[in-house]
Scaffold this motif. Structure first.
Motif, mmCIF file in Angstrom:
data_model
loop_
_atom_site.group_PDB
_atom_site.id
_atom_site.type_symbol
_atom_site.label_atom_id
_atom_site.label_comp_id
_atom_site.label_asym_id
_atom_site.label_seq_id
_atom_site.Cartn_x
_atom_site.Cartn_y
_atom_site.Cartn_z
ATOM 1 N N LEU A 48 0.857 -1.179 0.000
ATOM 2 C CA LEU A 48 0.000 0.000 0.000
ATOM 3 C C LEU A 48 0.895 1.231 0.000
ATOM 4 N N PHE A 49 0.614 2.161 -0.899
ATOM 5 C CA PHE A 49 1.434 3.357 -1.063
ATOM 6 C C PHE A 49 0.561 4.603 -1.051
ATOM 7 N N THR A 50 1.145 5.722 -0.624
ATOM 8 C CA THR A 50 0.482 6.996 -0.857
ATOM 9 C C THR A 50 0.657 7.307 -2.344
ATOM 10 N N ARG A 51 -0.139 8.201 -2.865
ATOM 11 C CA ARG A 51 -0.039 8.568 -4.284
ATOM 12 C C ARG A 51 1.352 9.099 -4.619
ATOM 13 N N ALA A 56 6.703 8.347 -7.109
ATOM 14 C CA ALA A 56 8.169 8.449 -7.013
ATOM 15 C C ALA A 56 8.837 7.097 -7.185
ATOM 16 N N ILE A 57 8.281 6.069 -6.585
ATOM 17 C CA ILE A 57 8.899 4.739 -6.648
ATOM 18 C C ILE A 57 8.733 4.121 -8.031
ATOM 19 N N ALA A 76 12.604 3.075 -2.281
ATOM 20 C CA ALA A 76 11.961 3.708 -1.120
ATOM 21 C C ALA A 76 12.997 4.101 -0.074
ATOM 22 N N ASN A 77 13.954 3.206 0.198
ATOM 23 C CA ASN A 77 15.017 3.527 1.156
ATOM 24 C C ASN A 77 15.809 4.741 0.691
ATOM 25 N N TYR A 78 16.162 4.771 -0.579
ATOM 26 C CA TYR A 78 16.943 5.881 -1.119
ATOM 27 C C TYR A 78 16.184 7.208 -0.992
ATOM 28 N N LEU A 79 14.869 7.153 -1.200
ATOM 29 C CA LEU A 79 14.044 8.364 -1.133
ATOM 30 C C LEU A 79 13.608 8.709 0.293
ATOM 31 N N LYS A 127 15.283 11.973 -7.451
ATOM 32 C CA LYS A 127 14.565 12.500 -6.284
ATOM 33 C C LYS A 127 13.532 13.556 -6.675
ATOM 34 N N GLN A 128 13.661 14.157 -7.849
ATOM 35 C CA GLN A 128 12.708 15.156 -8.301
ATOM 36 C C GLN A 128 11.313 14.563 -8.474
#
Length: 131
Positions: A48-51, A56-57, A76-79, A127-128
């Motif tokens: 489950l992810f936020t929008r 981003a992922i 996800a870890n990197y971000l 990351k953008q």
């Protein structure tokens, strides 16, 4: 958050000994090669992810095979996107697409590719895309 269908915490699972052995071996490989130690069951299909997190992922994702789940957590870890595991009830059903040994070899190959390509800079996380 990510579901967890292994026998951790309150999760309920019915799975063959061989399947548990493969899962444990893959988890160890993910830990040592992928560097993912916060998630015990990366291959659980419940995520489950936020929008914003999903955007981003998934726009940074490179792998389209079995090990794409591991790359999700690497990105996800990197971000700096946290993940938690939530117990789910799971029952193994006949008709799995996993071919013993061959599927594990393919996933191991993908894990090595993920690790190597991020290390040498062939793949990077933008990351953008988090905005």
């Amino acid at each position: 958050s990510s579901g967890i269908n292994a026998e951790y915490g309150d999760a309920v699972v019915k799975r063959s000994f061989f399947r548990n052995l493969l899962m444990w071996g893959f988890h160890m490989f993910v830990l040592f090669v992928g560097g993912i130690n916060s998630i015990k069951d990366t291959q659980c299909g419940f995520k489950l992810f936020t929008r914003n997190s999903a955007r981003a992922i998934f726009t940074n994702l490179n792998i389209e095979r079995w090990a794409f789940d591991v790359e999700i957590f690497v990105i996800a870890n990197y971000l700096g996107i946290g993940a938690v595991e939530v117990p789910v009830n799971w029952e193994e059903v006949d008709g799995s697409k996993i071919v013993p040994i061959w599927s594990w070899v393919e996933m191991a190959k993908d894990l090595l590719m993920i690790r190597t390509r991020y290390l040498i800079g062939a793949w990077s996380v933008d990351k953008q895309k988090m905005e």
